[in-house]
Design a protein around this motif. Sequence first.
Motif, mmCIF file in Angstrom:
data_model
loop_
_atom_site.group_PDB
_atom_site.id
_atom_site.type_symbol
_atom_site.label_atom_id
_atom_site.label_comp_id
_atom_site.label_asym_id
_atom_site.label_seq_id
_atom_site.Cartn_x
_atom_site.Cartn_y
_atom_site.Cartn_z
ATOM 1 N N GLU A 179 -12.526 53.417 -110.763
ATOM 2 C CA GLU A 179 -13.255 54.614 -110.325
ATOM 3 C C GLU A 179 -14.625 54.225 -109.755
ATOM 4 N N SER A 180 -15.334 53.316 -110.475
ATOM 5 C CA SER A 180 -16.628 52.796 -110.000
ATOM 6 C C SER A 180 -17.120 51.759 -110.992
ATOM 7 N N SER A 181 -17.652 50.669 -110.476
ATOM 8 C CA SER A 181 -18.157 49.625 -111.380
ATOM 9 C C SER A 181 -19.415 50.095 -112.123
ATOM 10 N N ARG A 182 -19.990 51.218 -111.692
ATOM 11 C CA ARG A 182 -21.190 51.712 -112.375
ATOM 12 C C ARG A 182 -20.902 52.121 -113.826
ATOM 13 N N PRO A 213 -21.191 49.102 -117.629
ATOM 14 C CA PRO A 213 -22.151 48.979 -118.745
ATOM 15 C C PRO A 213 -21.947 50.056 -119.821
ATOM 16 N N LEU A 214 -21.595 51.265 -119.403
ATOM 17 C CA LEU A 214 -21.368 52.337 -120.384
ATOM 18 C C LEU A 214 -20.130 52.047 -121.220
ATOM 19 N N LEU A 215 -19.149 51.419 -120.588
ATOM 20 C CA LEU A 215 -17.904 51.132 -121.300
ATOM 21 C C LEU A 215 -18.103 49.996 -122.293
ATOM 22 N N ARG A 216 -18.896 49.029 -121.898
ATOM 23 C CA ARG A 216 -19.161 47.927 -122.836
ATOM 24 C C ARG A 216 -19.999 48.412 -124.023
ATOM 25 N N LEU A 217 -20.958 49.278 -123.736
ATOM 26 C CA LEU A 217 -21.737 49.861 -124.832
ATOM 27 C C LEU A 217 -20.812 50.689 -125.738
ATOM 28 N N ALA A 273 -8.281 46.217 -105.188
ATOM 29 C CA ALA A 273 -9.592 45.788 -104.660
ATOM 30 C C ALA A 273 -10.716 46.427 -105.467
ATOM 31 N N ARG A 274 -10.532 47.694 -105.824
ATOM 32 C CA ARG A 274 -11.586 48.376 -106.590
ATOM 33 C C ARG A 274 -11.663 47.844 -108.026
ATOM 34 N N VAL A 275 -10.508 47.519 -108.598
ATOM 35 C CA VAL A 275 -10.492 46.893 -109.935
ATOM 36 C C VAL A 275 -11.246 45.563 -109.866
ATOM 37 N N GLN A 276 -10.927 44.781 -108.825
ATOM 38 C CA GLN A 276 -11.534 43.454 -108.673
ATOM 39 C C GLN A 276 -13.052 43.555 -108.490
ATOM 40 N N ARG A 277 -13.509 44.603 -107.818
ATOM 41 C CA ARG A 277 -14.951 44.765 -107.609
ATOM 42 C C ARG A 277 -15.688 44.879 -108.949
ATOM 43 N N SER A 278 -15.138 45.668 -109.863
ATOM 44 C CA SER A 278 -15.749 45.784 -111.195
ATOM 45 C C SER A 278 -15.763 44.436 -111.900
ATOM 46 N N ILE A 279 -14.677 43.707 -111.745
ATOM 47 C CA ILE A 279 -14.569 42.396 -112.398
ATOM 48 C C ILE A 279 -15.620 41.441 -111.838
ATOM 49 N N ASP A 280 -15.735 41.413 -110.516
ATOM 50 C CA ASP A 280 -16.685 40.498 -109.874
ATOM 51 C C ASP A 280 -18.128 40.852 -110.247
ATOM 52 N N GLU A 281 -18.410 42.132 -110.275
ATOM 53 C CA GLU A 281 -19.803 42.530 -110.533
ATOM 54 C C GLU A 281 -20.199 42.354 -111.990
ATOM 55 N N HIS A 282 -19.207 42.369 -112.889
ATOM 56 C CA HIS A 282 -19.571 42.363 -114.314
ATOM 57 C C HIS A 282 -18.923 41.226 -115.107
#
Length: 393
Positions: A58-61, A64-68, A102-111
């Motif tokens: 949905e969004s890599s933003r 951080p909320l999910l890890r918290l 691609a969107r899944v991968q973006r979250s992975i790459d950024e975090h």
Amino acid sequence: MGFDAEVGVVGVGTMGSQALWQLAQRGVSAIGFEQFAPGHDRAGAGGESRLFRTAYFESSRYVPLLRLSKLLWRRLEAATETSLLHVNGALMIGEEGGDFLARVQRSIDEHGIDHEVLDAQEMQRRYPQHRISAGQAAILDRESGFLRPELAVASAARAGESLGARIRRRSRVDEIRFEDDAVTVLADGELFRFRRLIVAAGAWTSQLLLGLAPLTEVVRIAMTWWQAKQPAAYTEDVFPVFARVTDGYDISGWPSLDAATVKVGLNNGWDRVGDPDALDRTVPDALFEEIRNAVGELMPGLIPEPVRIGVYMDGYTADHDPYVGPLQWDPRVTVLGGFSGHGFKMAPAIGLAAADYATENGTELPIGFLHPNRFVTNVTAADRMRFRRTAAA
Ligand SMILES: Cc1cc2nc3c(=O)[nH]c(=O)nc-3n(C[C@H](O)[C@H](O)[C@H](O)COP(=O)(O)OP(=O)(O)OC[C@H]3O[C@@H](n4cnc5c(N)ncnc54)[C@H](O)[C@@H]3O)c2cc1C
């Protein structure tokens, strides 16, 4: 006149239970109102399991909320001696080179999310429970898994109560009044006065806060359970949760929790609910067709005839991001709503943010993108007038 408590919480469901728990941990007096009882299955939190995904398409933003949230889910488990979050991996299955992966991968790459990429052959070898075609692929997100929703809500409510929060069960809030010196709640014919209010009424939020009406619509979501030909192939140790966007379908699935059936759902909800008090739990033929076709084509180890169906609902916003923050027209009220079919996993972080807003007037959590003000242009002048008249009544 005094206050009945510092903070009132309307709705002790997914988000309200977490907010109460957070307030109680801070020693802030709070009263929660729940029209049923925490842990019920009549709205957003029913159906035994919820995906917990961190590689967030949905969004890599959200990461951080999910890890918290993961940390806080573990804390809640420790506080209540329960098992709520099962980290057994999440398979994101899509077309190779397609937008979904691609969107899944973006979250992975950024975090830097712990993961593995599986091509069609490897995926088929390791997870024969899925029928995979050439050109399809999967990403295994190892930080993910599933939650037990009813137990989680009941546990957060109990954790709050054990620290002093009060919950009024089977108590329905009929009206919220915005007075100069208090926010007042009318429930069961009684008035309760608070310094601050958190509204977490899920599908009912727009009914209580009329100015929000254009921001949400209520969507009916069906979950279906299917008998496994070999149940041992679907236990949580061998069958990760999954989200799959291929072959014209958009579905999710969970491992078997009863050693017999596997749950599968359509990701995009189903139809609109006019009145959340009259949720229709019968399922139309077209939905049967769609989900039966998906299971028949993509999951060869399941008998393609559902043995159980459950119908639930959630509030959806136009952009499918929830709104979390103070009401523009009265910042004493924090509103948590519109979780658009994907809010459960992040509930502990949302509860923390709500407690921040109610006690500190703001939050340091990175949730600016969820602020209700982003919809303000959608609220017409007529709506605001309607809201003010209700508020003054
Ligand atoms: C079928 C389904 C599958 C989903 N799958 C996932 C998933 O896999 N992963 C994920 O992260 N999310 C998932 N979601 C989304 C997630 O479950 C919801 O976003 C979340 O539960 C919404 O929480 P909420 O607190 O807004 O609503 P709820 O949990 O419904 O809580 C609202 C509460 O307010 C109470 N209430 C309302 N009005 C009043 C009133 N006037 N007085 C007193 N009490 C009141 C209600 O009774 C209810 O208990 C799914 C949702 C559905 C429906």
